[in-house]
Design an enzyme around this catalytic site. Structure first.
Site, PDB file in Angstrom:
ATOM      1  CD  GLU B  60       5.194  48.805  96.834  1.00  0.00           C
ATOM      2  OE1 GLU B  60       4.834  47.630  97.072  1.00  0.00           O
ATOM      3  OE2 GLU B  60       5.182  49.300  95.698  1.00  0.00           O
ATOM      4  CG  HIS B 129      -2.211  54.939  90.373  1.00  0.00           C
ATOM      5  ND1 HIS B 129      -2.848  53.734  90.308  1.00  0.00           N
ATOM      6  CD2 HIS B 129      -0.900  54.670  90.196  1.00  0.00           C
ATOM      7  CE1 HIS B 129      -1.966  52.772  90.086  1.00  0.00           C
ATOM      8  NE2 HIS B 129      -0.768  53.311  90.021  1.00  0.00           N
TER       9      HIS B 129
END
Ligand SMILES: Cc1ncc(C[n+]2csc(CCOP(=O)(O)OP(=O)(O)O)c2C)c(N)n1
Ligand SMILES: [Mg+2]
Lengths: 333, 327
Positions: B60, B129
């Site tokens: 990322e 998450h």
């Protein structure tokens, strides 16, 4: 390298050295604030690589030790110094400072303060070149300790995967601030670290500009020919502390003296004298002229330039509003 | 007007912009061959190829930085961060590079990047998450933050974000990709700034954004039908900058305010909107403004605990009733 080029590079390296030494003095006089990372000792690295590349045409990006890289790309030393003085006429209009010199017109894409931050930015610049189909390359100059960041590995992988036209130059000066490379890094020779990504790599003496040039020639040609990334490690040394508050207690004076025996400017100067291309008197004249230029033009310009106006504090945070109105208001034609 | 899903709206915006400008590219994990975790880039790989629709490694920080670097040269990358929880790894490049480069270069460089990410709690995805992170993005100078509450906004905000020269973070929601809604047939650019009065009312303003707009609308319905309270719903689709004028206008009319957010409370949209109310129209208030927000816990996995963490329309109704002395 041709004699004429070597003479020009010597003159440039003297400017780079004296410019940095003058910064030191200006910092002591409190004309320059913040962090100040100086380049003396490493001049052959930037000069050797950029002699093999095309300054002003190829895109260059680096860390916070960035003044010389900017000047080598074609930035006006007056504007670089004015930036250090925080003036409106500075290369970043006084908003950047020593660690954030930019000259987009000369394709110097900036100095960045986050160690390892420029790796992916360089790959992105290379990606843009690839998309646009130009013959430029991206050159990323960073230190040895930067290779311990995750961005190093992430970027090497992507650059190799997508065959991006980027040359990574590692200026291995054996220290990250006060931590020697043996104490921070499992591998001293940084070029070995990219073998895992199938990136061709090379290492050479970073004190002799001609040697750097020869190795960089190969590196630049490889990247420009569309073969993907290349990693070039240059073994070098910074004479001064990491930044201004560093008294260098982590290394010996003997070690420093040993490196100063191989000073990049003196190596080139002595070679030119031995080759009969110049005399010591010629060299001394270069030093004098350089100092006069720095004093009479660079410093004078910086001293006399205006400060940015407080009214303009928020200028440059976002794009000029008027130019963005269709998207900000949704009233696109 | 086409009635399409949120993900289809996002896909359409990508497609139109990529067809128009060869320098618009998109990248992220599984967005190409696989078509995207939320289908937002479905079919683009086949149409535009691997150079412009990039399946990235799971890096990322790396690929976000790569997008930022490319944007310096006029490329317009749309970066998908699979889940906003992973955006922490990309924040160095978003904040230190993209958001600051214009300023620290004195206006020479700009980073016209779009970062899209799915935030919010879906169903029992657990602590790593389920985060909402708009609070982190909305306080960064040099970064715009927008958050679509419906397909029309999802389409129009992305279109505008791609065209805008500033870096824009688009906060989407895991639970909204299959939501249907009307999207104009023709090209449409949603404003990146401002707010929208989604339902007019006179007694209290319910501020929401993204999914919480829907709690507010449902709450307004209940308040109207069951309690005779007329609630105005204001959709804060722009979180940075927040619409000071819009907030002021509505509160000056209703004299009461509730801010509903899925994010946890300390520091966030609620605190910021209430600070703006204090600064802009304190003397218009008939009651202290109130926040409705998540509990300050890492999202629990257990279904009952998860439900207890996240607010919904009933919590908005309760907050309003309490404000009116009816609860
Ligand atoms: C992300 C990050 N961590 C730490 C620092 C502090 N820091 C600045 S320079 C530096 C050492 C970097 O050494 P190297 O990459 O070898 O470059 P050199 O200074 O030797 O040229 C450190 C730790 C920083 N600026 N950014
Ligand atoms: Mg070092």
């Amino acid at each position: 390298m041709k004699i004429e080029d070597k003479k020009r590079v010597l003159r440039e390296m003297v400017l780079h050295r004296r410019f940095e030494e003058r910064c030191y003095q200006a910092y002591i006089e409190r004309k320059i604030g913040g962090f100040l990372h100086l380049y003396p000792g490493q001049e052959a690295c930037c000069n050797g690589v950029m002699e093999a590349a095309r300054p002003g045409h190829d895109y260059v990006i680096t860390g916070y030790r960035d003044h010389v890289h900017a000047i080598k790309c074609g930035a006006d030393p007056k504007e670089v110094m004015a930036e250090l003085y925080g003036k409106e006429t500075g290369s970043s209009k006084g908003r950047g400072g020593s660690m954030h010199i930019f000259d987009a017109g000369k394709r110097f894409m900036g100095g960045y303060a986050l160690v390892g931050g420029p790796f992916p930015l360089a790959a992105g610049i290379a990606k843009a070149i690839q998309l646009k189909g130009g013959d430029e390359i991206a050159i990323c100059f960073l230190g040895d300790a930067a290779n311990n960041q995750g961005t190093f590995h992430e970027t090497m992988n992507m650059a190799a995967l997508w065959k991006l036209p980027v040359l990574f130059v590692c200026e291995n000066n054996l220290y990250g601030i006060g931590t020697s490379i043996e104490r921070s890094t499992a591998v001293i020779h940084q070029h070995k670290r990219v073998a895992a990504y199938n990136i061709p790599a090379d290492e050479c003496d970073g004190q002799d500009v001609e040697i750097v040039y020869q190795h960089a020639r190969k590196a630049v040609d490889h990247v420009r020919a569309g073969n993907g990334p290349y990693f070039l490690e240059l073994m070098t040394y910074r004479y001064r502390g990491h930044s201004m508050s560093d008294s260098r207690g982590y290394r010996s004076r003997e070690e420093e003296e040993l490196w100063k025996q191989r000073d990049p400017i003196f190596i080139l100067r002595d070679r030119l004298i031995a080759e009969g291309a110049m005399t010591m008197a010629d060299y001394e004249a270069i030093e004098k002229e350089t100092d006069a230029y720095i004093e009479n033009e660079v410093i004078k310009f910086s001293e006399e330039s205006p400060e940015p106006r407080v009214e303009d504090l928020e200028k440059y945070v976002l794009a000029d509003r008027e130019t963005q109105l269709p998207w900000l208001t949704g009233k696109a034609a | 007007m086409a009635n399409i899903m949120y993900w289809e709206a996002i896909q359409r915006a990508h497609d139109e912009e990529m067809a128009r400008d060869p320098l618009v590219i998109c990248m992220g994990e599984d967005i190409g061959v696989a078509g995207g975790t939320y289908k937002a880039t479905k079919g683009l790989y086949e149409k535009y190829g691997p150079l412009r629709v990039m399946d990235t490694p799971i890096s990322e920080g790396g690929f976000t930085g790569l997008a930022v670097g490319a944007s310096f040269l006029g490329v317009r990358p749309i970066v998908e961060i699979m889940s906003v929880n992973f955006a922490w790894l990309a924040m160095d490049q978003m904040f230190n590079s993209a958001a600051k480069v214009r300023y620290m270069s004195g206006g020479q460089l700009t980073a016209p990047c779009v970062f899209r990410s799915a935030g919010g709690a879906a169903h029992q995805l657990g602590a790593q998450h389920s985060a909402r992170m708009e609070k982190v993005f909305m306080g960064i100078a040099g970064l715009r933050v927008v958050t679509p509450s419906n397909p029309k906004q999802a389409y129009g905000l992305l279109k505008s974000a791609i065209r805008c020269d500033d870096p824009v973070f688009i906060n989407e929601h895991e639970l909204m990709y299959n939501m249907k809604g009307e999207v104009p047939d023709g090209e449409y650019f949603h404003p990146l700034e401002g707010s929208e009065v989604t339902r007019a009312g006179t007694d209290v303003t319910l501020f929401g954004y993204n999914i919480s707009v829907h709690w507010c609308l449902k709450a307004a319905e209940i308040l109207d039908k069951q309690y005779g309270i007329s609630a105005e719903v204001v959709d804060l689709y722009s979180l940075a900058p927040l619409d000071r004028a819009g907030i002021k206008a509505s509160v000056s009319k209703t004299h009461r305010a509730v801010v509903a957010e899925e994010d946890e409370a300390p520091v966030g949209v609620g605190s910021e909107v209430i600070a703006i109310i204090n600064e802009e129209c304190f003397f218009e208030l008939d009651a202290a403004p109130v926040r409705v927000h998540s509990a300050l816990v890492p999202q629990p996995y257990n279904h009952t605990l998860e439900k207890a963490t996240i607010p919904d329309h009933e919590d908005v109704v309760k907050a309003v009733l309490k404000m009116f002395g009816k609860a």
